[in-house]
Design a protein around this motif. Sequence first.
Motif, PDB file in Angstrom:
ATOM      1  N   GLU A  31      -6.532 -32.694 -16.603  1.00 50.31           N
ATOM      2  CA  GLU A  31      -6.331 -33.331 -15.306  1.00 50.31           C
ATOM      3  C   GLU A  31      -7.645 -33.570 -14.563  1.00 50.31           C
ATOM      4  O   GLU A  31      -7.629 -33.913 -13.380  1.00 50.31           O
ATOM      5  N   GLU A  34      -8.095 -37.330 -13.330  1.00 51.55           N
ATOM      6  CA  GLU A  34      -7.289 -37.647 -12.148  1.00 51.55           C
ATOM      7  C   GLU A  34      -7.864 -36.985 -10.902  1.00 51.55           C
ATOM      8  O   GLU A  34      -7.846 -37.565  -9.808  1.00 51.55           O
ATOM      9  N   ILE A  37     -10.830 -39.092  -9.748  1.00 54.71           N
ATOM     10  CA  ILE A  37     -10.404 -40.370  -9.173  1.00 54.71           C
ATOM     11  C   ILE A  37      -9.761 -40.175  -7.800  1.00 54.71           C
ATOM     12  O   ILE A  37      -9.996 -40.956  -6.870  1.00 54.71           O
ATOM     13  N   ASP A  38      -8.971 -39.118  -7.650  1.00 61.24           N
ATOM     14  CA  ASP A  38      -8.218 -38.926  -6.407  1.00 61.24           C
ATOM     15  C   ASP A  38      -9.030 -38.255  -5.304  1.00 61.24           C
ATOM     16  O   ASP A  38      -8.829 -38.558  -4.120  1.00 61.24           O
ATOM     17  N   TRP A  39      -9.961 -37.354  -5.657  1.00 59.65           N
ATOM     18  CA  TRP A  39     -10.596 -36.524  -4.643  1.00 59.65           C
ATOM     19  C   TRP A  39     -12.110 -36.669  -4.548  1.00 59.65           C
ATOM     20  O   TRP A  39     -12.711 -36.230  -3.552  1.00 59.65           O
ATOM     21  N   LYS A  41     -14.000 -39.718  -6.148  1.00 62.72           N
ATOM     22  CA  LYS A  41     -14.370 -41.132  -6.123  1.00 62.72           C
ATOM     23  C   LYS A  41     -14.273 -41.759  -4.732  1.00 62.72           C
ATOM     24  O   LYS A  41     -15.141 -42.573  -4.368  1.00 62.72           O
ATOM     25  N   PRO A  42     -13.249 -41.433  -3.909  1.00 66.11           N
ATOM     26  CA  PRO A  42     -13.194 -42.048  -2.565  1.00 66.11           C
ATOM     27  C   PRO A  42     -14.440 -41.813  -1.727  1.00 66.11           C
ATOM     28  O   PRO A  42     -14.864 -42.709  -0.988  1.00 66.11           O
TER      29      PRO A  42
END
Length: 212
Positions: A31, A34, A37-39, A41-42
Amino acid sequence: MNPKQIALHWQILIGIVGGILVGFLCIQFAEGKEFVIDWIKPFGTIFINLLKLIAIPLIIVSLIKGVSDLKDTTQLSGLGLRTLGLYLLTTIIAVTLGLGLVNLVQPGGFLSNKTREEMLRSFGGVVDEKVEEVTAIEEMRGPLQPLVDIVPENIFESASANSNMLQIIFFSIIVGIAMILLPFSQAECRFTRVGENEQGKSRQIYENHFKK
């Protein structure tokens, strides 16, 4: 140690190394991708957007200030030639370095034939469509179209896209020239007292008001 005591270039290097280590650790877990990407990359996207946000204002203000400080439009020819020469020189250096590194490193050469075939199946159609679009646009363009593209029809629309940088530069130069040509007798400098700063000294600014 206080982070402010660390030189900026060391902070950048520490951030790069830290990012590489975090990325390497994340790919070791199922994981991890993911999570990045979710936590993570922003925050990177926000940082890049902030850099893009200040690009246009900095260019506009710097060019207008630089051109208006010349005080004489006859100096623009020499400045323009030097700028063009520097632009061509840096372009040649960039192209030479790019081609040299590509031929030296040969990116993609380490990919297996199976991976290449999968990538061709996945992205080959998209690439072909893009090539056809570019070819069609080039066929419709006249020999003077690059000159036409420099002049913006809407400066706000041009400023909303970083790809229209030449239009931003053109607009800034025109505004700077207009400020040079403005008769000094039409400008009235009014002295305004704003107040006192932290040291108790009077802070003063000048506001330019143009007579109608």
